[in-house]
Design an enzyme around this catalytic site. Structure first.
Site, PDB file in Angstrom:
ATOM      1  N   ASP A 290       0.878  -1.149   0.000  1.00 55.41           N
ATOM      2  CA  ASP A 290       0.000   0.000   0.000  1.00 55.41           C
ATOM      3  C   ASP A 290       0.931   1.220   0.000  1.00 55.41           C
ATOM      4  O   ASP A 290       2.130   1.086   0.286  1.00 55.41           O
ATOM      5  CB  ASP A 290      -0.883  -0.025   1.256  1.00 55.41           C
ATOM      6  CG  ASP A 290      -1.781   1.189   1.362  1.00 55.41           C
ATOM      7  OD1 ASP A 290      -2.323   1.615   0.326  1.00 55.41           O
ATOM      8  OD2 ASP A 290      -1.929   1.726   2.471  1.00 55.41           O
TER       9      ASP A 290
ATOM     10  N   ASP B  64      -0.150   4.995   0.984  1.00 54.83           N
ATOM     11  CA  ASP B  64      -0.420   5.991   2.023  1.00 54.83           C
ATOM     12  C   ASP B  64      -0.291   5.387   3.414  1.00 54.83           C
ATOM     13  O   ASP B  64      -0.977   4.429   3.750  1.00 54.83           O
ATOM     14  CB  ASP B  64      -1.831   6.567   1.846  1.00 54.83           C
ATOM     15  CG  ASP B  64      -2.006   7.226   0.484  1.00 54.83           C
ATOM     16  OD1 ASP B  64      -1.046   7.838   0.013  1.00 54.83           O
ATOM     17  OD2 ASP B  64      -3.095   7.102  -0.094  1.00 54.83           O
TER      18      ASP B  64
END
Length: 228
Positions: free
Chosen positions: A13, A15
């Protein structure tokens, strides 16, 4: 859980895992919440972590009982406005925003010939990786525009393995949000949760922050789980 020796790829991922861009997203959503008259709370901010743009907008509107106040066209316009705000904030992004230890970890993965893909729901992820000077380490990325379902659906992590031509059981996914951990687990991959282990309690492996994330620590954690 499989053995560490079976692992060939890592799926990230973006963020809150690689960089602090989650702060920029939160600021942009906060601006939008203010505009539509919805109270911004810590709980609401947490609900938006790892969630796609339109789903996030709907969560904000629902929080203020305003989900029926806007047409689909108006919602699309609001989502676009949020993205414009986010892009303005991103102009100040540079390598200093990479979270502690993550650049070294990614470099280490590349040096050990692991394949690396990005499974971010953000359509701006290529721009972010470029600003962070990390593009060169990623073998592939999932284009969120091609997905039918957002996290917590496993689709993005299933695709994250596919773009590397790997089986799910050959991959480790890294996330900082509950929706992301659910997505990784649903894809049949090993999940690494970064953050409060009580919140990310469904993760196969937990680290309190990014500075703890190393190949050695992941291998040790997997061996402990298997009692090897």
């Amino acid at each position: 859980m499989g053995k560490f020796e079976q692992i060939k790829g890592f799926i990230f991922d973006l963020d809150g895992v690689i960089a602090n861009t989650s702060v920029y997203h939160a600021k942009a959503w906060h601006q939008l919440a203010d505009k539509v008259g919805v109270s911004w709370t810590t709980d609401l901010a947490n609900q938006l972590k790892g969630v796609g743009r339109m789903d996030s907008l709907n969560l904000i509107l629902k929080s203020g009982n305003k989900e029926n106040d806007y047409s689909d066209e108006q919602k699309a316009s609001l989502a676009e406005e949020k993205n414009d705000n986010y892009l303005q904030l991103l102009k100040s992004l540079d390598k200093s925003e990479i979270l502690p230890g993550m650049e070294k970890f990614i470099e280490d993965l590349s040096a050990h010939n692991y394949l690396i893909s990005l499974a971010s729901s953000s359509k701006n992820s290529p721009r972010v990786l470029e600003a962070l000077d990390l593009n060169k380490y990623f073998d592939a990325r999932v284009d969120p525009a091609t997905l039918k379902h957002g996290k917590p659906d496993p689709e993005i992590y299933v695709r994250g393995a596919q773009v590397l031509n790997l089986k799910p059981e050959e991959c480790i996914g890294l996330e900082d949000a509950v929706a992301g951990i659910t997505s990784i687990n649903g894809a049949g991959e090993i999940s690494v949760g970064i953050g409060d282990p009580e919140i990310l309690n469904e993760a196969d492996i937990n680290f309190k922050d990014t500075s703890e994330v190393t190949l050695e620590n992941i291998e040790s954690a997997m061996k402990r789980k298997l009692n090897v």
